[in-house]
Motif scaffolding. Sequence first.
Motif, PDB file in Angstrom:
ATOM      1  N   THR A  11       0.823  -1.208   0.000  1.00  0.00           N
ATOM      2  CA  THR A  11       0.000   0.000   0.000  1.00  0.00           C
ATOM      3  C   THR A  11       0.852   1.251   0.000  1.00  0.00           C
ATOM      4  OG1 THR A  11      -1.749  -1.169   1.201  1.00  0.00           O
ATOM      5  CG2 THR A  11      -1.800   1.236   1.246  1.00  0.00           C
ATOM      6  N   VAL A  12       1.797   1.317   0.927  1.00  0.00           N
ATOM      7  CA  VAL A  12       2.619   2.518   1.050  1.00  0.00           C
ATOM      8  C   VAL A  12       3.504   2.704  -0.170  1.00  0.00           C
ATOM      9  CG1 VAL A  12       4.470   3.591   2.387  1.00  0.00           C
ATOM     10  CG2 VAL A  12       2.570   2.483   3.562  1.00  0.00           C
ATOM     11  N   GLY A  22       3.117   5.940  -2.405  1.00  0.00           N
ATOM     12  CA  GLY A  22       4.218   6.889  -2.315  1.00  0.00           C
ATOM     13  C   GLY A  22       5.151   6.886  -3.490  1.00  0.00           C
ATOM     14  N   GLY A  23       5.219   5.755  -4.187  1.00  0.00           N
ATOM     15  CA  GLY A  23       6.186   5.662  -5.274  1.00  0.00           C
ATOM     16  C   GLY A  23       7.576   5.461  -4.706  1.00  0.00           C
ATOM     17  N   THR A  24       8.534   5.263  -5.589  1.00  0.00           N
ATOM     18  CA  THR A  24       9.903   4.996  -5.166  1.00  0.00           C
ATOM     19  C   THR A  24      10.694   6.289  -5.106  1.00  0.00           C
ATOM     20  OG1 THR A  24       9.769   2.858  -6.216  1.00  0.00           O
ATOM     21  CG2 THR A  24      11.941   3.649  -5.668  1.00  0.00           C
ATOM     22  N   GLY A  25      10.976   6.724  -3.879  1.00  0.00           N
ATOM     23  CA  GLY A  25      11.798   7.914  -3.707  1.00  0.00           C
ATOM     24  C   GLY A  25      11.160   9.161  -4.271  1.00  0.00           C
ATOM     25  N   SER A  26       9.814   9.259  -4.241  1.00  0.00           N
ATOM     26  CA  SER A  26       9.175  10.436  -4.812  1.00  0.00           C
ATOM     27  C   SER A  26       8.148  10.965  -3.848  1.00  0.00           C
ATOM     28  CB  SER A  26       8.495  10.092  -6.137  1.00  0.00           C
ATOM     29  OG  SER A  26       7.418   9.223  -5.913  1.00  0.00           O
ATOM     30  N   SER A  27       7.568  12.092  -4.215  1.00  0.00           N
ATOM     31  CA  SER A  27       6.487  12.658  -3.416  1.00  0.00           C
ATOM     32  C   SER A  27       5.229  11.847  -3.652  1.00  0.00           C
ATOM     33  CB  SER A  27       6.261  14.109  -3.812  1.00  0.00           C
ATOM     34  OG  SER A  27       5.947  14.189  -5.180  1.00  0.00           O
ATOM     35  N   PRO A  28       4.171  12.067  -2.893  1.00  0.00           N
ATOM     36  CA  PRO A  28       2.961  11.259  -3.033  1.00  0.00           C
ATOM     37  C   PRO A  28       2.477  11.212  -4.467  1.00  0.00           C
ATOM     38  CG  PRO A  28       2.793  12.699  -1.151  1.00  0.00           C
ATOM     39  CD  PRO A  28       4.040  13.082  -1.873  1.00  0.00           C
ATOM     40  N   SER A  29       2.097  10.025  -4.844  1.00  0.00           N
ATOM     41  CA  SER A  29       1.621   9.752  -6.201  1.00  0.00           C
ATOM     42  C   SER A  29       2.605  10.248  -7.239  1.00  0.00           C
ATOM     43  CB  SER A  29       0.261  10.377  -6.464  1.00  0.00           C
ATOM     44  OG  SER A  29      -0.130  10.075  -7.774  1.00  0.00           O
ATOM     45  N   ARG A  30       3.667   9.461  -7.393  1.00  0.00           N
ATOM     46  CA  ARG A  30       4.669   9.782  -8.414  1.00  0.00           C
ATOM     47  C   ARG A  30       4.012  10.012  -9.763  1.00  0.00           C
ATOM     48  NH1 ARG A  30      10.137   8.008  -9.009  1.00  0.00           N
ATOM     49  NH2 ARG A  30      10.794   8.015 -11.158  1.00  0.00           N
ATOM     50  N   ILE A  52      -3.178  -2.181  -4.312  1.00  0.00           N
ATOM     51  CA  ILE A  52      -3.414  -1.465  -3.054  1.00  0.00           C
ATOM     52  C   ILE A  52      -4.791  -1.811  -2.520  1.00  0.00           C
ATOM     53  CG2 ILE A  52      -3.446   0.778  -1.914  1.00  0.00           C
ATOM     54  CD1 ILE A  52      -1.873   1.938  -4.189  1.00  0.00           C
ATOM     55  N   ARG A  53      -5.797  -1.769  -3.412  1.00  0.00           N
ATOM     56  CA  ARG A  53      -7.158  -2.104  -2.998  1.00  0.00           C
ATOM     57  C   ARG A  53      -7.226  -3.545  -2.498  1.00  0.00           C
ATOM     58  NH1 ARG A  53     -10.506  -1.009  -7.668  1.00  0.00           N
ATOM     59  NH2 ARG A  53      -9.900  -3.099  -8.318  1.00  0.00           N
ATOM     60  N   THR A  56      12.794   1.841   1.362  1.00  0.00           N
ATOM     61  CA  THR A  56      12.675   0.612   2.141  1.00  0.00           C
ATOM     62  C   THR A  56      11.668  -0.364   1.536  1.00  0.00           C
ATOM     63  OG1 THR A  56      11.052   1.732   3.558  1.00  0.00           O
ATOM     64  CG2 THR A  56      13.342   1.724   4.296  1.00  0.00           C
ATOM     65  N   SER A  57      10.592   0.169   0.939  1.00  0.00           N
ATOM     66  CA  SER A  57       9.536  -0.717   0.423  1.00  0.00           C
ATOM     67  C   SER A  57       9.935  -1.404  -0.875  1.00  0.00           C
ATOM     68  CB  SER A  57       8.243   0.067   0.208  1.00  0.00           C
ATOM     69  OG  SER A  57       8.406   1.072  -0.772  1.00  0.00           O
ATOM     70  N   ALA A  58      10.596  -0.685  -1.774  1.00  0.00           N
ATOM     71  CA  ALA A  58      10.960  -1.294  -3.058  1.00  0.00           C
ATOM     72  C   ALA A  58      11.925  -2.473  -2.894  1.00  0.00           C
ATOM     73  CB  ALA A  58      11.535  -0.243  -4.001  1.00  0.00           C
ATOM     74  N   PRO A  59      13.023  -2.324  -2.134  1.00  0.00           N
ATOM     75  CA  PRO A  59      13.882  -3.509  -1.922  1.00  0.00           C
ATOM     76  C   PRO A  59      13.141  -4.639  -1.221  1.00  0.00           C
ATOM     77  CG  PRO A  59      15.036  -1.504  -1.282  1.00  0.00           C
ATOM     78  CD  PRO A  59      13.613  -1.120  -1.520  1.00  0.00           C
TER      79      PRO A  59
END
Length: 434
Positions: free
Chosen positions: A91-92, A96-104, A318-319, A368-371
């Motif tokens: 979900t996160v 959040g996307g990878t290393g970007s602001s909300p909703s890359r 996510i859903r 942290t989430s992508a790896p």
Amino acid sequence: MQFEGKTSFGISVFNLSNAIMGSGILGLAFAMSNTGIALFIILLVCIAILSAYSIHLLLKSAGVVGIRAYEQLGNRAFGSPGKMVAGCIITVHNIGGTGSSPSRFLKIILHNVQLPLYCQVRAPFGYSEWFLNGNYLIIIVSICIILPLALMKQLGYLGYTSGFSLSCMVFFLISVIYKKFNIPCPLENHGNSSQTPLNITDDFCEAKLFTINSQTAYTIPILAFAFVCHPEVLPIYTELRDANKKRMQQVANISILAMFVMYLITAIFGYLTFYGEVESELLHTYIKVDPLDVLMLCVRLAVLVAVTLTVPVVLFPIRRAVQQILFPDKPFHWARHILIALTLISLVNVLVIFVPSIRDIFGIIGATSAPSLIFILPGIFYIRIVPKEQEPMTSRPKIQAACFAGLGFIFMVMSMSFIIIDWVNGESRSGGGH
């Protein structure tokens, strides 16, 4: 557990390819300028192979227990905590996307200059002012395009929009190749004479095979994150017609190979057009040559369409994660389905519009989430789920999975280190400026 998937092989490839492809493709030419052509190709090949191996681990784990949901694999491996961790990470990460602001994706679409530039140049003077407001555009695109697609019950229904999204990126790719042979080197300013002159150096037009600089280390996480599609793998597997591990692995391999070719060609021709002057967002660099170039304006619009059509595919897992965490034993219900989609899209819009400064927080989360999704979770799930009687801990597959998970921790530490270094350097530059 029996599944009756109805989605064809080709549609599944479209959906997974669309899940892999993101706005990160616009930064690959810049990544190549910081590694050189040869080193970039080596890294890209390694990351593509590792991504395919990661999917192999997921499919093998799912096949052992007959489960095709990332969160349920976590539950089988570590109980409720494992399910919660997997669901929260998916979900996160996707929000959040990878290393970007909300909703890359929405930020790339509307908070950058792409659509406003297109409207400003093409819309009649006096009629486009409200339409250039990025916040209005986010809401309009979300309601008119993203929400209807996000309400689809199954991922298979998005196959046609995924195919159209990929065709838009093929148009982008062809245009990048074409422009390589139509932009002189050294670059010359066109159009607006008030533009800042480009920085031309003696070796400007020289392509480098190997380059090491302060930005080189950032390329590895960028390339790794460019192949993140793992939250979508198991939902696509569930809906695949005549599904089995071998068939789904073929879907994954073809998708990864297609994106590998697209990534490589984009990076090479983008780099060979601008060399050391290529910017972190490739389409931005073309503005420096001619901001009113009709072809590139069309390309920007095509990229907008492509990235917009990627958002519903990303929202789907996510859903599903929210459903698994909050309503694990409830059957499908349209009211709940619609409510979750509305809540997610509203949350994304609120974050984009009102909390732009949260970029650094989501940068940490993405690092942290992508790896975790690519390396750590597939590795440890495989170790925990595949029975010891079938594969002892000393067997080669288990050792490889353990090393794979360890590689994920290394990527995580690297990514976190780069973000912290950026913060420190940014603060020192700000302090120095005063």
